[in-house]
Design a protein around this motif. Sequence first.
Motif, PDB file in Angstrom:
ATOM      1  N   ASN A 199     -17.088 -77.083  34.164  1.00  0.00           N
ATOM      2  CA  ASN A 199     -17.809 -78.348  34.360  1.00  0.00           C
ATOM      3  C   ASN A 199     -16.846 -79.526  34.481  1.00  0.00           C
ATOM      4  O   ASN A 199     -17.114 -80.473  35.212  1.00  0.00           O
ATOM      5  CB  ASN A 199     -18.736 -78.623  33.172  1.00  0.00           C
ATOM      6  N   ASN A 201     -15.632 -79.886  37.915  1.00  0.00           N
ATOM      7  CA  ASN A 201     -16.729 -80.291  38.798  1.00  0.00           C
ATOM      8  C   ASN A 201     -17.085 -81.765  38.632  1.00  0.00           C
ATOM      9  O   ASN A 201     -17.569 -82.396  39.556  1.00  0.00           O
ATOM     10  CB  ASN A 201     -17.959 -79.420  38.530  1.00  0.00           C
ATOM     11  N   MET A 202     -16.841 -82.308  37.425  1.00  0.00           N
ATOM     12  CA  MET A 202     -17.194 -83.703  37.147  1.00  0.00           C
ATOM     13  C   MET A 202     -15.993 -84.640  37.268  1.00  0.00           C
ATOM     14  O   MET A 202     -16.082 -85.823  36.957  1.00  0.00           O
ATOM     15  CB  MET A 202     -17.781 -83.819  35.734  1.00  0.00           C
ATOM     16  N   LEU A 231     -16.733 -81.947  42.182  1.00  0.00           N
ATOM     17  CA  LEU A 231     -17.102 -80.961  43.202  1.00  0.00           C
ATOM     18  C   LEU A 231     -18.061 -81.524  44.248  1.00  0.00           C
ATOM     19  O   LEU A 231     -17.921 -81.231  45.434  1.00  0.00           O
ATOM     20  CB  LEU A 231     -17.713 -79.718  42.539  1.00  0.00           C
ATOM     21  N   ALA A 232     -19.036 -82.346  43.804  1.00  0.00           N
ATOM     22  CA  ALA A 232     -20.028 -82.833  44.770  1.00  0.00           C
ATOM     23  C   ALA A 232     -19.375 -83.703  45.849  1.00  0.00           C
ATOM     24  O   ALA A 232     -19.552 -83.427  47.043  1.00  0.00           O
ATOM     25  CB  ALA A 232     -21.159 -83.564  44.055  1.00  0.00           C
ATOM     26  N   VAL A 238     -17.306 -81.385  48.122  1.00  0.00           N
ATOM     27  CA  VAL A 238     -18.086 -80.593  49.082  1.00  0.00           C
ATOM     28  C   VAL A 238     -18.598 -81.493  50.206  1.00  0.00           C
ATOM     29  O   VAL A 238     -18.549 -81.129  51.377  1.00  0.00           O
ATOM     30  CB  VAL A 238     -19.273 -79.881  48.376  1.00  0.00           C
ATOM     31  N   LYS A 239     -19.032 -82.693  49.826  1.00  0.00           N
ATOM     32  CA  LYS A 239     -19.553 -83.623  50.835  1.00  0.00           C
ATOM     33  C   LYS A 239     -18.477 -83.932  51.883  1.00  0.00           C
ATOM     34  O   LYS A 239     -18.743 -83.934  53.083  1.00  0.00           O
ATOM     35  CB  LYS A 239     -20.024 -84.900  50.158  1.00  0.00           C
ATOM     36  N   LEU A 295     -17.984 -80.948  54.077  1.00  0.00           N
ATOM     37  CA  LEU A 295     -19.091 -80.746  55.011  1.00  0.00           C
ATOM     38  C   LEU A 295     -19.144 -81.853  56.054  1.00  0.00           C
ATOM     39  O   LEU A 295     -19.845 -81.731  57.057  1.00  0.00           O
ATOM     40  CB  LEU A 295     -20.428 -80.722  54.255  1.00  0.00           C
ATOM     41  N   ALA A 333     -20.551 -84.544  55.513  1.00  0.00           N
ATOM     42  CA  ALA A 333     -21.945 -85.036  55.428  1.00  0.00           C
ATOM     43  C   ALA A 333     -21.986 -86.516  55.070  1.00  0.00           C
ATOM     44  O   ALA A 333     -21.040 -87.039  54.507  1.00  0.00           O
ATOM     45  CB  ALA A 333     -22.714 -84.245  54.388  1.00  0.00           C
ATOM     46  N   ALA A 366     -25.826 -85.038  46.616  1.00  0.00           N
ATOM     47  CA  ALA A 366     -24.490 -85.614  46.847  1.00  0.00           C
ATOM     48  C   ALA A 366     -23.644 -84.692  47.721  1.00  0.00           C
ATOM     49  O   ALA A 366     -22.752 -85.146  48.438  1.00  0.00           O
ATOM     50  CB  ALA A 366     -23.794 -85.868  45.511  1.00  0.00           C
ATOM     51  N   MET A 367     -23.912 -83.392  47.660  1.00  0.00           N
ATOM     52  CA  MET A 367     -23.179 -82.435  48.485  1.00  0.00           C
ATOM     53  C   MET A 367     -23.605 -82.497  49.952  1.00  0.00           C
ATOM     54  O   MET A 367     -22.981 -81.901  50.811  1.00  0.00           O
ATOM     55  CB  MET A 367     -23.411 -81.002  47.975  1.00  0.00           C
ATOM     56  N   THR A 421     -23.633 -78.784  38.424  1.00  0.00           N
ATOM     57  CA  THR A 421     -23.068 -78.896  39.774  1.00  0.00           C
ATOM     58  C   THR A 421     -22.756 -77.522  40.351  1.00  0.00           C
ATOM     59  O   THR A 421     -22.957 -77.275  41.549  1.00  0.00           O
ATOM     60  CB  THR A 421     -21.842 -79.822  39.744  1.00  0.00           C
TER      61      THR A 421
END
Lengths: 165, 423
Positions: A95, A98-99, A155-156, A159-160, A163, A165, B52-53, B146
């Motif tokens: 975690n 990821n944070m 992580l978010a 990944v964004k 991608l 995105a 968010a991803m 997550t």
Amino acid sequence: MKYTGTSLTLGDHIDTDAIIPAVYLVSTDPKELGSHCMEGMDPKWLNKVAPGASVIVAGRNFGCGSSREHAPVAIVGAGIPVVIAHSFARIFYRNAFNMGLVPIEIGEAVSEFKEGDQVEVDMAEGKITNKSTGKAIDFPPLPESMRAILDAGGLAPFVKKRLGA
Amino acid sequence: MALTLAQKILASHSTVPLTEAELEPGRIVNCSLDLVLANDITAPLAIKSFKAMGAKSVFDKSKIALVMDHFTPQKDIASAEQVMVTRAFAEEQDIEHYFEGGNAGVEHALLPELGLVGPGDLVIGADSHTCTYGGMGAFATGMGSTDIAGGMALGESWFKVPESIRVSFTGSLDSCVSGKDLILWTIGKLGVDGARYKALEFDGPVIDAMPVEGRLTMANMAIEAGGKAGLFAADAATLEYCKAAGRTGDALIAADPGARYEQHISFDVSGMEPLVACPHLPENVRPVSELGDITVNQVIIGSCTNGRISDLRTAAAVLAGRKVKKGLRCIVLPATPKIWKQALREGIIETMLDAGCIIGPPSCGPCLGGHLGILGGGERALATTNRNFRGRMGSLESEVYLANPAVAAATAVTGVISHPGKL
């Protein structure tokens, strides 16, 4: 990436209920969670934290217990970017990356740090220096892929970015 | 290569064929997932990360479970709004297994009961007690929100192949001793980080004779020894349990003879008495008769550890014809609506009400100090739950002791932590 700060020492088996008690799990906001960081251990502990200039140095099995991601979020939200520990509980360790909280495992070498010591962490070199004693401790540098997750802020966002995105 | 149960299940879910070397402990494997779950505390964060991803839709709407169980029934405005966020996501994504209100139960009791987990499955959940499903031969492990968001988007996740510790139980169990005591013994033996990053694999004649519900109790607390998973072979009893839950096509699964373990612990349970984990860590385990007179203010019978029908039967057998000690609150939370109904049908609810128990709804509530039974400063509880960290059930100045349902019921009667065989 380098981090510097004053050491705040903690003991063994600091659990997730100590880091962020369950009554605060009705929020996902880092600032709100950060304002209750370590309240389950000592409601006054947060007074010792200098946001952006504190580093936790803990004992064994830091972050044991629940899978709540709110625990690393609360630490980041309190303005603490790095936790150095003898060892981490498995879910917390995952975690933390990821944070965007830096977890560094150094085993018995945590005994080289006292409360209030000035600490410098060099992620690329894999070196922690206790500026108060001059003692340097090496740790295996994280692979670039893991550092990229931390550099992105977790992580978010990582990944964004990947991608597009 | 002879495989442990952990290696076998991870290998069968790998997204690419693996060589023997790639299945060695410490190697990282990427696997496809059979079920991804989150609850009312962890789902809102997972949804936030999912968005968010930049993810648009879940990988499979039939392989996600969202269980609103921790603060149910909604204990305040903030917890109600956490559920609103999750409900909106479940509707938007057309999630098949969304449970709220009268359909919800404590997740790790509910999902096996509904047949959503089976032997050989690979499950990740944003709840540390996801390891419960190891009791039916599934590799199941807790992760943060997550990671769960990634799992919901991709249907895959990465795993480090764990070392396994084999724990074998022989001998014969006393009638007051159950799965809870065997897992407390294991945690006491290994310590709260003794199985850190590792899987626990349980076997032996005592396990072979143990009902599946007892195995679920044991697997549930693998995390309290730091374990990544707590695994049991799926045998005829497991298949029977799965069939009763409406599943078809499940198969036996076990570790290969000759599989390599990091260590092998054996214990003869003959003559063992019920154990109690004392404050403030689950590893502080002592036989109940050695505790001395420890008075308690609250007893909790319930949770994902010990809130199943067999647990309620055990507690009711002790409470029948007796009264809860004056001034003590004994709170019983059947873990799912189905268990509640079964307890009603069997007269368990009436027995408990006659004894003076409070019967609450299915909820995690007091286990994590949420609601439905909170301790004030200086108060003490004996609970069938899984954690006794400082402040876990309320005030930082309160204490929690952990034990099996028979000890909990006996303690409710005497007001002092008691051996159920010596009432």
